[in-house]
Design a protein around this motif. Sequence first.
Motif, PDB file in Angstrom:
ATOM      1  N   ASP A 128     -10.439   7.724  46.704  1.00 16.69           N
ATOM      2  CA  ASP A 128     -11.881   7.473  46.789  1.00 16.69           C
ATOM      3  C   ASP A 128     -12.172   6.158  47.493  1.00 16.69           C
ATOM      4  N   TYR A 129     -11.405   5.124  47.172  1.00 13.14           N
ATOM      5  CA  TYR A 129     -11.628   3.799  47.742  1.00 13.14           C
ATOM      6  C   TYR A 129     -11.497   3.825  49.264  1.00 13.14           C
ATOM      7  N   PHE A 130     -10.407   4.417  49.761  1.00 12.53           N
ATOM      8  CA  PHE A 130     -10.191   4.416  51.207  1.00 12.53           C
ATOM      9  C   PHE A 130     -11.134   5.379  51.926  1.00 12.53           C
ATOM     10  N   GLU A 131     -11.522   6.461  51.267  1.00 17.29           N
ATOM     11  CA  GLU A 131     -12.517   7.347  51.872  1.00 17.29           C
ATOM     12  C   GLU A 131     -13.855   6.628  52.020  1.00 17.29           C
ATOM     13  N   ARG A 132     -14.265   5.884  50.989  1.00 17.75           N
ATOM     14  CA  ARG A 132     -15.533   5.143  51.052  1.00 17.75           C
ATOM     15  C   ARG A 132     -15.511   4.083  52.145  1.00 17.75           C
ATOM     16  N   ARG A 133     -14.386   3.413  52.310  1.00 18.74           N
ATOM     17  CA  ARG A 133     -14.281   2.354  53.325  1.00 18.74           C
ATOM     18  C   ARG A 133     -14.060   2.904  54.735  1.00 18.74           C
ATOM     19  N   GLY A 134     -13.721   4.179  54.828  1.00 17.10           N
ATOM     20  CA  GLY A 134     -13.396   4.743  56.130  1.00 17.10           C
ATOM     21  C   GLY A 134     -12.044   4.286  56.646  1.00 17.10           C
ATOM     22  N   THR A 135     -11.152   3.889  55.720  1.00 13.19           N
ATOM     23  CA  THR A 135      -9.813   3.437  56.088  1.00 13.19           C
ATOM     24  C   THR A 135      -8.879   4.633  56.211  1.00 13.19           C
ATOM     25  N   PRO A 136      -8.227   4.832  57.349  1.00 13.95           N
ATOM     26  CA  PRO A 136      -7.276   5.951  57.463  1.00 13.95           C
ATOM     27  C   PRO A 136      -6.150   5.804  56.436  1.00 13.95           C
ATOM     28  N   PHE A 137      -5.753   6.926  55.839  1.00 12.93           N
ATOM     29  CA  PHE A 137      -4.670   6.871  54.867  1.00 12.93           C
ATOM     30  C   PHE A 137      -3.859   8.153  54.886  1.00 12.93           C
ATOM     31  N   VAL A 138      -2.635   8.049  54.400  1.00 10.28           N
ATOM     32  CA  VAL A 138      -1.790   9.216  54.183  1.00 10.28           C
ATOM     33  C   VAL A 138      -1.420   9.227  52.707  1.00 10.28           C
ATOM     34  N   VAL A 139      -1.103  10.395  52.197  1.00  9.99           N
ATOM     35  CA  VAL A 139      -0.652  10.525  50.807  1.00  9.99           C
ATOM     36  C   VAL A 139       0.835  10.834  50.822  1.00  9.99           C
ATOM     37  N   PRO A 163      -8.834  18.006  55.576  1.00  9.70           N
ATOM     38  CA  PRO A 163      -7.777  18.686  56.333  1.00  9.70           C
ATOM     39  C   PRO A 163      -6.995  17.756  57.249  1.00  9.70           C
ATOM     40  N   ASP A 164      -7.588  16.610  57.617  1.00  9.78           N
ATOM     41  CA  ASP A 164      -6.921  15.708  58.551  1.00  9.78           C
ATOM     42  C   ASP A 164      -6.075  14.640  57.862  1.00  9.78           C
ATOM     43  N   VAL A 165      -6.030  14.643  56.519  1.00 12.93           N
ATOM     44  CA  VAL A 165      -5.252  13.634  55.800  1.00 12.93           C
ATOM     45  C   VAL A 165      -3.807  14.118  55.667  1.00 12.93           C
TER      46      VAL A 165
END
Length: 199
Positions: A128-139, A163-165
């Motif tokens: 949630d944090y990185f989605e809100r900030r618009g920070t690209p991330f991988v899991v 789908p792009d994560v």
Amino acid sequence: MAFARSDSGKNPPKMPTAIKLLIAGGFGVGKTTMVGAVSEIRPLRTEETLTDRSVGVDDLSGVEAKATTTVAMDFGRISIGQDFVLYLFGTPGQERFWFVWDELARGALGAVVLADTRRLADCFPSVDYFERRGTPFVVAVNCFEGAPVFDLDEVKLALNLGPDVPIMLCDARRRESGKEVLIALVKHAYGKRPTAAAH
């Protein structure tokens, strides 16, 4: 009067490009382990021993053997040839230390969100944090011994990822595994930059 020959006409050595990456996730998911495994320098750690005061505050279910916790950050470094230097910042996992995240996230190219299938919900705050900030991330699903094994598509669905994560398996204890995750993150993050989309 004689003067020493000046080398000012020579090109100064090129400084490597610095890239800041975050390693995030829930409490006990392996952030400190991953930073330590991949760092070329002795990592900086801000760990404190868990005491009786954490009873009722920190959820140790699934990680009962954990004896320490990160209270500020972990820090490591990886040089890629002479052109790039990756600076790795591991975030604290417990909610009471989340105020540190905004400072750590400033200027970061992207983030790895480590996940543990035994405690999958613990990585929701990071996602949630990185989605809100618009920070690209991988899991990266850390493969703990004895942890339930799920298809990555199932994990992606459970975490409600876009789908792009990118999502992948890893072993945070192994240097090569951690490096593969970081390479995937850098590729993903650069692919999402506006300049990349314009070309």
